[in-house]
Design an enzyme around this catalytic site. Structure first.
Site, short mmCIF file in Angstrom:
data_model
loop_
_atom_site.label_atom_id
_atom_site.label_comp_id
_atom_site.label_asym_id
_atom_site.label_seq_id
_atom_site.Cartn_x
_atom_site.Cartn_y
_atom_site.Cartn_z
N HIS A 78 0.71 -1.28 -0.07
CA HIS A 78 0.09 0.05 -0.13
C HIS A 78 0.85 1.35 0.07
O HIS A 78 0.15 2.33 0.28
CB HIS A 78 -0.99 0.15 1.35
CG HIS A 78 -2.14 -1.19 1.35
ND1 HIS A 78 -3.28 -0.80 0.83
CD2 HIS A 78 -1.87 -2.35 1.65
CE1 HIS A 78 -3.93 -2.04 1.26
NE2 HIS A 78 -3.17 -2.89 1.49
N LYS A 126 -9.27 13.59 4.65
CA LYS A 126 -8.36 12.38 4.61
C LYS A 126 -7.42 12.58 5.67
O LYS A 126 -7.35 13.82 6.33
CB LYS A 126 -7.69 12.35 3.30
CG LYS A 126 -7.09 13.56 2.91
CD LYS A 126 -6.33 13.39 1.57
CE LYS A 126 -7.18 13.49 0.31
NZ LYS A 126 -7.45 12.34 -0.26
N ARG A 127 -6.45 11.81 6.10
CA ARG A 127 -5.53 11.85 7.09
C ARG A 127 -4.59 13.09 6.55
O ARG A 127 -4.58 13.44 5.56
CB ARG A 127 -4.56 10.69 7.11
CG ARG A 127 -5.17 9.56 8.16
CD ARG A 127 -5.66 9.84 9.33
NE ARG A 127 -4.39 10.14 10.28
CZ ARG A 127 -3.92 9.02 11.13
NH1 ARG A 127 -4.73 8.12 11.27
NH2 ARG A 127 -3.00 9.30 11.90
N LYS A 143 -0.23 14.71 0.86
CA LYS A 143 -1.68 14.87 0.74
C LYS A 143 -1.79 16.35 0.26
O LYS A 143 -2.85 16.85 -0.16
CB LYS A 143 -2.58 14.29 1.60
CG LYS A 143 -2.22 12.61 1.77
CD LYS A 143 -3.24 12.46 2.73
CE LYS A 143 -3.05 10.68 3.14
NZ LYS A 143 -3.86 9.67 2.32
N THR A 203 -8.77 6.40 -1.64
CA THR A 203 -10.27 5.37 -1.80
C THR A 203 -11.22 6.48 -1.44
O THR A 203 -12.57 6.68 -2.05
CB THR A 203 -10.38 4.36 -0.86
OG1 THR A 203 -9.85 4.65 0.40
CG2 THR A 203 -9.72 3.38 -1.17
N LYS A 258 -15.24 7.53 -3.19
CA LYS A 258 -16.38 7.80 -2.31
C LYS A 258 -17.09 9.22 -2.98
O LYS A 258 -18.39 8.99 -2.97
CB LYS A 258 -16.12 7.69 -1.03
CG LYS A 258 -15.83 6.29 -0.39
CD LYS A 258 -15.17 6.53 0.82
CE LYS A 258 -14.43 5.21 1.11
NZ LYS A 258 -13.31 5.35 2.46
#
Ligand code: 26Q
Length: 822
Positions: free
Chosen positions: A365, A556-557, A562, A664, A668
Site C-alpha cells: 500500500h 483524509k489523514r 496529501k 479511496t 467515495k
C-alpha cells in the site's frame, strides 16, 4: 435437542423483530421500562439483528466445510468498520421492518441508529479498505475470515482547541459491544522472547525448542459480516490478549500475589491501543508484539481448523485456505507458518516452504521508502529468536536463487536481502512478504507499475509472473445507499435497484445526463445533502455554510504528501484577491476540511492549526465571508463521512504525483456525484479515464516530471521569485495575518515550503490556481455542471469493491462463490 433446533430468533417481519427487541430489552438489557434510554433501545435492536445473522453464519461455515471449499483469510492489523446497525439492516433487507418495529415500540429509528459508537480500529485508507473488502467478500458469497486485533482503544478522538488538534482516548467499549461474541474457549498461546534450544530427538532428527520469556493468551471475539441480499454471513475474528492463568497461579502459590496481577496488566497491554501511522518513532517493540500476537493466533486457528478436517491434512493448506497480507503489518506470518510447519509439525523445509508460498499473497500500500516497515535486528532477535533463525534460512536459500539467476552481483544481493545493512542491521518486512508470497499486488494501476520500477524492481525481475494490479474499490452499500438515501431513491426510481450489487449498471444514468427534469431532481438531492452537512458543520465547528455555495471538500489523514497546505494556499490567494479588490467577481465557495494528524507529526499538526487560523480570519472578515468560508470538521470518522461525501460538489485529490498509492476517498466522492480536482496520482488516473478527461479537473506535474524536477535539483525559491502572487501568499501566512500578528507559529511550515518543499507544493501552485479558476467558471454553468456530476456517478461503477474482490478471487486466491442455503 428440540430447543436448540428451534429458530425463534430469525423471523424477518416487523412483528417478529419487534418482539425480539422487546425480549432483549427485558432479558439482555434488564432495565425497568421507565429507565430505558435510546442507547438501551439501540443495544436491544443490535442484539435482535445479530441473532438474525447467526443462522446464516453457521450455515456459511458449514457449507464451506461440507463442500471442501477454499476459505479466504484477510489478515489486517486494522479494520475500520464504522457503525454496524445500518449496514446489517441493509444487507439483511430489513430496514423497513426495523423502522416499523421501532415505530411500534415508540422510539425513533434515526435516534436509535445515532447511538452507535463506531469501532475506530484503523487509521485511514488501509483499515477502511479491509472493511469494504469484508462487505464485498460476503456479498460475492466467498467464505472468508477476517483476522485482526481487538484494540481496547482505537484511533484517538480528535477535538479542536484554539485551532489545535487535541487527542482524546477512544473509549468505544464503555457500553459494551453488542455485535461481538466472545469465545473464551477459542484461545491460543503466543510465545515471546527467550532463547532457542537445538537438539536431536530419539530418531536422531534435528529438533528445535523455543523457551520463551513470556507467554500470552489470545482470546477470540467474533463479529458477523452479513453479505448484501445473500445468505452468506462471514466472520471477523479479532484477538484480545489475556494473562495465562497458570503463570499467574505460579506466582500466587509462592505468595507473590501482586506479581500475578501485574502480569495480567502487562499481558493485556498487548491489545490495548492502536498505533497511529506516520509516528516518527515507529520501531516500537510493542507494535511488533501486536503484529506477532494476532498473526500467531490466526495461523494457529487456521491449522486447528485443518486438523479437524476429515478429508485433508496440513499439506492441503493451499487448497483450503488463502492468506492475504494487508501490507507488511502481518508479514511475520511467513516466518510463523514456517515455524508451525517445520518445528511443531515436523514437515521438511522444502515442503513447508512450498505450502507457505502457495498460501500467502501480499498487497503493498505504499511506495514511500520511509513507510516501508523494518525492525532493528537486535530487537527482533531478542523478541522472536526462532523467527530470526528462520528468516536467515529463508534468506540464505533465496539469495542462492538470486545468484543462480543473476550470478554474483553483490549489489543486487545486497539490495534484495531480507536483512538490510544500511544504518544498523534490520529485518525488511516488505522483502519477507514478497519472498513468501505467490502473488504480489499494488492498489492502483499507476502504483502497481511504480512498484515494479522502484521498491520491488529487483523482485519483479526475478518473478515477473507473481506481480499484478488490483485497483482498490469501495462498497456502494455503505458509501452510496446508506450515506446518501436521497440519491439511492432517485437511482432506484430511474434505473431500478440492481445497481447496488452491480455497480456498472450506473451507466444507465448516462442517457439522463442532459435531461432537464432529471437534472432538477439530481440537484435537489445534492442541495438537501449540503443542507444536512451545513447543519452538522454549524453544530460541530460553529461555522455557518450556505448550501447554495460550491462545497469544496478535502477529507483524509493530514500528511504533507496529501498537500492540504496547497489547498490552503489557494484559499489565501483568493482572500488576498478579495482584499485587493472587494468588488471582484468570484463564485462563492465553502472550503471544508477534515482529518486526523498522527499525534507526533509536527508539521501535520501545524497544517491543522493553519486551516483553522485561515478559517477564523476569513469567516470573520465581512469583505471576505460573503464569498468564502472555511470549516474544519472535527474528528473525521466513518460516521460523519456519511454526511460529508454526499454533500461535495468538488473533491480535492491533490497529492504529489507518485505518492498516494491509490486513495479511496476519491472514489467515495465520485460515486456521490462530486467532480474531482486532482493530480495524475493513484486511482485518480483511472477515475479520469472512466469519467472522461472533460469531466475531471486535472493539474500538476506528472510522476515523470516530478522525478525530472527532483533529479535536476528542485529549488522552491525559484517558484516564489517567479510568481508575485505566490510570494505574497506565503508572506501573508509567515507575517502573521492569520495569527494575530504572530510570525512564529507558521514559520516552520512556510520555511519548509520555501527551502525544502519535499512534496513540490510550490512547483504545482500555479497550475493548481489556474485549474481552480476553470472549476469556478464551470460552476457558473449550472446545467453543464449537473451533467458532469451525473456522468461522474454514472461512470464510477469500476470503483466498487465488488469488482476489486472479484479480481482477487480470480487471479490471486483462486476461489469461487459458494451458495449458502439456510
Ligand atoms: C506502521 C508501523 C508502525 C505503526 C503504524 C504503521 C502503519 C499503520 C497504518 C503504517 C501505515 C498505515 C496505513 C496506511 C494506509 O492507510 N495506506 C493507504 O492505503 C489505502 C488503501 O490501499 C490507499 O488507498 C492509500 O493511498 C494509502 O495511503
Amino acid at each position: 435437542m428440540t430447543d436448540i433446533e428451534e429458530r425463534s430468533r430469525s423471523g424477518l417481519s416487523a412483528d417478529e423483530l419487534r418482539r425480539s427487541i422487546i425480549d432483549h430489552l427485558r432479558y439482555s438489557i434488564g432495565r425497568p421500562a421507565a429507565a430505558l434510554t435510546p442507547e438501551h433501545f439501540y443495544r436491544a435492536t443490535a442484539l435482535a439483528v445479530r441473532d438474525r445473522m447467526q443462522d446464516n453464519q453457521a450455515a456459511t461455515a458449514q457449507t464451506a466445510l461440507d463442500l471442501g471449499r477454499k476459505v479466504t483469510c484477510y489478515l489486517s492489523a486494522e479494520f475500520l468498520m464504522g457503525p454496524q446497525l445500518g449496514s446489517n439492516l441493509l444487507n439483511l433487507g430489513i430496514e423497513e421492518a426495523a423502522r416499523a418495529a421501532l415505530d411500534e415500540i415508540g422510539v425513533g429509528f434515526d435516534e436509535v441508529l445515532a447511538c452507535e459508537e463506531e469501532p475506530g480500529l484503523g487509521n485511514g485508507g488501509l483499515g477502511r479498505l479491509a472493511a469494504c473488502y469484508l462487505d464485498s467478500l460476503a456479498t460475492l458469497e466467498c467464505p472468508t475470515i477476517g483476522f485482526g486485533i481487538r484494540y481496547e482503544f482505537g484511533i484517538f478522538d480528535q477535538e479542536i482547541h484554539d485551532g489545535w488538534q487535541v487527542e482524546k482516548t477512544d473509549n468505544w467499549l464503555v457500553n459494551g459491544n453488542p455485535w461481538e461474541i466472545p469465545k473464551p474457549d477459542v484461545n491460543y498461546l503466543v510465545k515471546w522472547g527467550g532463547y532457542v534450544e537445538h537438539y536431536a530427538d530419539d530418531s536422531g532428527r534435528g529438533r528445535v525448542r523455543w523457551h520463551p520469556a513470556r507467554v500470552i493468551k489470545g482470546v477470540d471475539y467474533d463479529t458477523p459480516i452479513q453479505g448484501y441480499g445473500v445468505n452468506t454471513c462471514n466472520v471477523l475474528t479479532l484477538w484480545s490478549a489475556r494473562a495465562v492463568e497458570s503463570f499467574a497461579l505460579d506466582a500466587f502459590n509462592t505468595g507473590d500475589y501482586y506479581r500475578a496481577v501485574e502480569d495480567e496488566v502487562t499481558s493485556e497491554t498487548v491489545t490495548k491501543v492502536l498505533y497511529p501511522n506516520d509516528e516518527p518513532d515507529v520501531g516500537k517493540r510493542l507494535r511488533l508484539l501486536q503484529q506477532y500476537f494476532f498473526v500467531s493466533c490466526s495461523l494457529q486457528h487456521v491449522l486447528h481448523i485443518m486438523d479437524d478436517l476429515a478429508d485433508a491434512s496440513v499439506r492441503d493448506l493451499p487448497n483450503r485456505f488463502a492468506l492475504q497480507l494487508n501490507d507488511t503489518h502481518p508479514s511475520i506470518g511467513v516466518a510463523e507458518l514456517m515455524r508451525l510447519l517445520v518445528d511443531e509439525r515436523q514437515l521438511d523445509w522444502d515442503e513447508a516452504w512450498g505450502i507457505t508460498v502457495a498460501t500467502f499473497g501480499y498487497t503493498n500500500h505504499t511506495l514511500l521508502p520511509e513507510a516501508l516497515e523494518t525492525w532493528p535486528l537486535a530487537m527482533f532477535g531478542e523478541s522472536l529468536p526462532r523467527h530470526l533463525e528462520i528468516i536467515y534460512e529463508i534468506n540464505r536459500r533465496f539469495l542462492d536463487e538470486v545468484r543462480a539467476k543473476f550470478g554474483d552481483d553483490d549489489d543486487r544481493l545486497r539490495r534484495m536481502s531480507l536483512i538490510g545493512e544500511d544504518d544498523g542491521k534490520s529485518v525488511r518486512m516488505a522483502h519477507l512478504a514478497t519472498v513468501g508470497s505467490h502473488a504480489i499486488n499494488g492498489v492502483a494501476a499507476l502504483h502497481s507499475d511504480l512498484l515494479k520500477k522502484s521498491v520491488l524492481k529487483d523482485f519483479y525481475e526475478l518473478w515477473p509472473e507473481r506481480f499484478s494490479n488490483k485497483t482498490n474499490g469501495v462498497t456502494p452499500r455503505r458509501f452510496l445507499a446508506l450515506a446518501n438515501p436521497g440519491l439511492r431513491q432517485l437511482l432506484d426510481d430511474t434505473i431500478g435497484d440492481g445497481w447496488l450489487s452491480h455497480l456498472d449498471r450506473l451507466r444507465g444514468l448516462e442517457k439522463f445526463a442532459d435531461d432537464a427534469a432529471f437534472g432538477d431532481k439530481w440537484r435537489a438531492v445534492k442541495r438537501a445533502n449540503k443542507a444536512r452537512l451545513a447543519d452538522y458543520v454549524s453544530s460541530t465547528a460553529g461555522v455557518h455554510l450556505d448550501p447554495d455555495w460550491l462545497f469544496d471538500i478535502q477529507v483524509k489523514r493530514i500528511h504533507e504528501y496529501k498537500r492540504q497546505h496547497l489547498n490552503v494556499l489557494h484559499i489565501v490567494t483568493l482572500y488576498h484577491r478579495i482584499k485587493q479588490n472587494p468588488d471582484i467577481d468570484i463564485s462563492p465557495r465553502a472550503f471544508i476540511f477534515g482529518g486526523k494528524a498522527a499525534p507526533g507529526y509536527f508539521l501535520a499538526k501545524r497544517i491543522i492549526k493553519l486551516i483553522n487560523a485561515v478559517g477564523e480570519t476569513v469567516n470573520n472578515d465581512p469583505d471576505v465571508n460573503r464569498l468564502l468560508k472555511v470549516a474544519f470538521v472535527p474528528n473525521f470518522n466513518v460516521q460523519n463521512a456519511h454526511l460529508i461525501y454526499p454533500a461535495a460538489d468538488l473533491s480535492e485529490q491533490i497529492s504529489t504525483a507518485g505518492k498516494e498509492a491509490s486513495g479511496t476517498g476519491n472514489m467515495k466522492f465520485m460515486l456521490n456525484g462530486a467532480l474531482t480536482i486532482g493530480t495524475l496520482d493513484g486511482a485518480n488516473v483511472e477515475m479520469r479515464e472512466e469519467a472522461g478527461a472533460e469531466n475531471f479537473f486535472l493539474f500538476g506535474l506528472t510522476v515523470d516530471e516530478v522525478e525530472r524536477v527532483k533529479r535536476e535539483g528542485y529549488r522552491p525559491a525559484d517558484y516564489v521569485s517567479g510568481n508575485a502572487e505566490l510570494a505574497t501568499t506565503l508572506d501573508l501566512i509567515a507575517g502573521g495575518r492569520f495569527s494575530r500578528g504572530d510570525s512564529e507559529v507558521f514559520r516552520p511550515l512556510v520555511d519548509n515550503l520555501r527551502h525544502d518543499d519535499p512534496f513540490l507544493v510550490l512547483a504545482d501552485y500555479a497550475s493548481y490556481i489556474e485549474c481552480q479558476e476553470q472549476v469556478s467558471a464551470a460552476w457558473r454553468d449550472v446545467s453543464s455542471w449537473t451533467r458532469m456530476s451525473i456522468l461522474n456517478t454514472a461512470r464510477s461503477g469500476k470503483f466498487s469493491s465488488d469488482r476489486s474482490i472479484a479480481e482477487y478471487c480470480d487471479d490471486i486466491w483462486n476461489v469461487l462463490p459458494v451458495t449458502v442455503k439456510v
